[in-house]
Motif scaffolding. Structure first.
Motif, PDB file in Angstrom:
ATOM      1  N   UNK A  73      -5.662  -0.638   5.523  1.00 21.07           N
ATOM      2  CA  UNK A  73      -4.670  -1.862   4.826  1.00 21.07           C
ATOM      3  C   UNK A  73      -3.921  -0.991   4.010  1.00 21.07           C
ATOM      4  N   UNK A  74      -4.259   0.193   4.060  1.00 31.49           N
ATOM      5  CA  UNK A  74      -2.936   1.118   3.043  1.00 31.49           C
ATOM      6  C   UNK A  74      -2.481   1.320   3.566  1.00 31.49           C
ATOM      7  N   UNK A  75      -2.779   1.693   5.465  1.00 35.93           N
ATOM      8  CA  UNK A  75      -2.078   2.368   6.788  1.00 35.93           C
ATOM      9  C   UNK A  75      -0.626   1.512   6.568  1.00 35.93           C
ATOM     10  N   UNK A  76      -1.146   0.375   6.785  1.00 41.94           N
ATOM     11  CA  UNK A  76      -0.574  -1.186   7.284  1.00 41.94           C
ATOM     12  C   UNK A  76       0.439  -1.353   6.065  1.00 41.94           C
ATOM     13  N   UNK A  77       0.331  -0.997   4.660  1.00 43.40           N
ATOM     14  CA  UNK A  77       1.314  -1.249   3.813  1.00 43.40           C
ATOM     15  C   UNK A  77       1.938  -0.121   3.953  1.00 43.40           C
ATOM     16  N   UNK A  78       1.579   0.995   3.950  1.00 39.23           N
ATOM     17  CA  UNK A  78       2.965   2.006   4.165  1.00 39.23           C
ATOM     18  C   UNK A  78       3.406   1.593   5.001  1.00 39.23           C
ATOM     19  N   UNK A  79       3.326   1.420   6.393  1.00 38.66           N
ATOM     20  CA  UNK A  79       4.651   1.350   7.421  1.00 38.66           C
ATOM     21  C   UNK A  79       5.261   0.361   6.849  1.00 38.66           C
ATOM     22  N   UNK A  80       5.011  -0.376   5.882  1.00 39.40           N
ATOM     23  CA  UNK A  80       6.030  -1.553   5.864  1.00 39.40           C
ATOM     24  C   UNK A  80       7.308  -1.033   4.162  1.00 39.40           C
ATOM     25  N   UNK A  81       6.487  -0.165   3.412  1.00 39.50           N
ATOM     26  CA  UNK A  81       6.706  -0.128   1.957  1.00 39.50           C
ATOM     27  C   UNK A  81       6.193   0.943   1.683  1.00 39.50           C
ATOM     28  N   UNK A  82       7.813   1.812   0.576  1.00 40.24           N
ATOM     29  CA  UNK A  82       7.936   2.952   0.385  1.00 40.24           C
ATOM     30  C   UNK A  82       7.123   3.559  -0.547  1.00 40.24           C
ATOM     31  N   UNK A  83       5.609   3.479   0.511  1.00 39.98           N
ATOM     32  CA  UNK A  83       3.971   3.879  -0.830  1.00 39.98           C
ATOM     33  C   UNK A  83       4.460   5.111  -1.872  1.00 39.98           C
ATOM     34  N   UNK A  84       4.371   5.592  -2.626  1.00 37.64           N
ATOM     35  CA  UNK A  84       4.227   7.288  -3.030  1.00 37.64           C
ATOM     36  C   UNK A  84       2.599   7.364  -2.314  1.00 37.64           C
ATOM     37  N   UNK A  85       2.636   8.498  -2.176  1.00 38.45           N
ATOM     38  CA  UNK A  85       1.455   8.865  -1.078  1.00 38.45           C
ATOM     39  C   UNK A  85       0.162   9.242  -1.688  1.00 38.45           C
ATOM     40  N   UNK A  86       0.123   8.909  -2.582  1.00 39.78           N
ATOM     41  CA  UNK A  86      -1.232   8.705  -3.597  1.00 39.78           C
ATOM     42  C   UNK A  86      -1.052   6.952  -4.733  1.00 39.78           C
ATOM     43  N   UNK A  87      -1.817   6.746  -4.568  1.00 33.90           N
ATOM     44  CA  UNK A  87      -2.028   5.259  -6.051  1.00 33.90           C
ATOM     45  C   UNK A  87      -0.991   4.961  -5.925  1.00 33.90           C
ATOM     46  N   UNK A  88      -0.611   3.596  -5.360  1.00 32.74           N
ATOM     47  CA  UNK A  88       1.118   3.318  -5.255  1.00 32.74           C
ATOM     48  C   UNK A  88       0.792   2.650  -6.323  1.00 32.74           C
ATOM     49  N   UNK A  89       2.002   2.723  -7.181  1.00 27.81           N
ATOM     50  CA  UNK A  89       1.928   1.468  -8.350  1.00 27.81           C
ATOM     51  C   UNK A  89       3.214   0.863  -7.571  1.00 27.81           C
ATOM     52  N   UNK A  90       2.601  -0.746  -7.750  1.00 26.52           N
ATOM     53  CA  UNK A  90       3.893  -1.526  -7.274  1.00 26.52           C
ATOM     54  C   UNK A  90       3.206  -3.003  -7.593  1.00 26.52           C
ATOM     55  N   UNK A  91       4.424  -3.613  -8.473  1.00 20.98           N
ATOM     56  CA  UNK A  91       3.801  -5.338  -7.997  1.00 20.98           C
ATOM     57  C   UNK A  91       4.612  -6.308  -7.310  1.00 20.98           C
TER      58      UNK A  91
END
Ligand SMILES: O=C(O)CCC(=O)C(=O)O
Length: 246
Positions: free
Chosen positions: A29-47
């Protein structure tokens, strides 16, 4: 377990699924989200992460290995006393910081079978500060909730349960309107644990006050022979066992 569900409206089982399988689903899931969202490398904080709209992720093999595991079919079959089916659609959620799910019962979102059960599957670690489910114990049948069952419980709400269709945003409003205490039950949940919910039991989640997303998946189950909600077009039965390889 049947008696527990009947009395309390929920039943929790620790370490029911393989922790490794759940961790693999989490990484996917994390990998799939990272492909679309600019997530921080650790512990992404988003809404508003929008994972609930990603059926491509929710139904991918690493997820199905847990959400439709043979042991879940077997468990639900034993609980419901006959062959079961589950919705092809999966309510996979990534709940961001300060987000939560309001008070509701699942029956208003999914009609069809009155015997429908939810299995809630935490995929990330979900201690109380990450916003796990809280269940109003006994609210599915306690006479104190009869009016809510008669009105809200018989209503049909449309959307996906991310905001619309809630009875309240604020869980304390339930006690206020009932004029009595509500026995909210929750726990620290860990990958592998599952929670089974009666479709009439009121529940919500705590607010995620951690700095990480809370990832979980709601799955719905019912007897194969019961009426099905026409909103759901795809239902899955347990695939037959493969014959052993020669
Ligand atoms: O995980 C959530 O935020 C809500 C889950 C839920 O309410 C359910 O499974 O019915």
């Amino acid at each position: 377990m049947r008696a527990r569900l009947d009395t309390d409206g929920y039943a929790m089982i620790r370490s029911f699924l393989s922790r490794d399988d759940v961790d693999t689903a989490y990484d996917f899931i994390l990998q799939s989200l990272r492909e679309r969202l600019p997530l921080a490398p650790k512990g992404p904080i988003q809404k508003n992460i929008g994972l609930i709209n990603r059926q491509d992720v929710a139904t991918a093999e690493p997820l199905r290995r847990i959400t439709e595991h043979k042991s879940l079919y077997e468990l639900l079959e034993r609980l419901l006393g006959e062959e079961v089916i589950t919705t092809g659609f999966k309510w996979l959620r990534a709940v961001g910081i300060k987000e939560f799910t309001g008070v509701h019962m699942d029956r208003v979102f999914l009609g069809g079978s009155s015997r429908m059960l939810t299995v809630w599957i935490p995929i990330s670690k979900c201690p109380t500060w990450c916003g796990p489910i809280m269940v109003a114990r006994g609210s599915h049948k306690d006479p104190a909730y009869a009016e809510i069952q008669r009105t809200y419980g018989e209503s049909k709400v449309g959307a996906d349960g991310t905001a619309s269709g809630w009875l309240y945003d604020d869980g304390s409003a339930l006690a206020r309107d009932l004029g009595r205490e509500v026995e909210w039950k929750s726990a620290n949940f860990w990958p592998g644990d599952i929670l089974i919910l009666d479709s009439r039991v009121l529940h919500m989640t705590a607010t995620n006050v951690s700095e990480e997303m809370r990832i979980s998946c709601d799955t719905r189950w019912q007897p194969r022979s019961d009426p099905r909600d026409p909103k759901i077009t795809s239902w899955h039965a347990q695939p037959p066992d493969m014959p052993p390889a020669c």
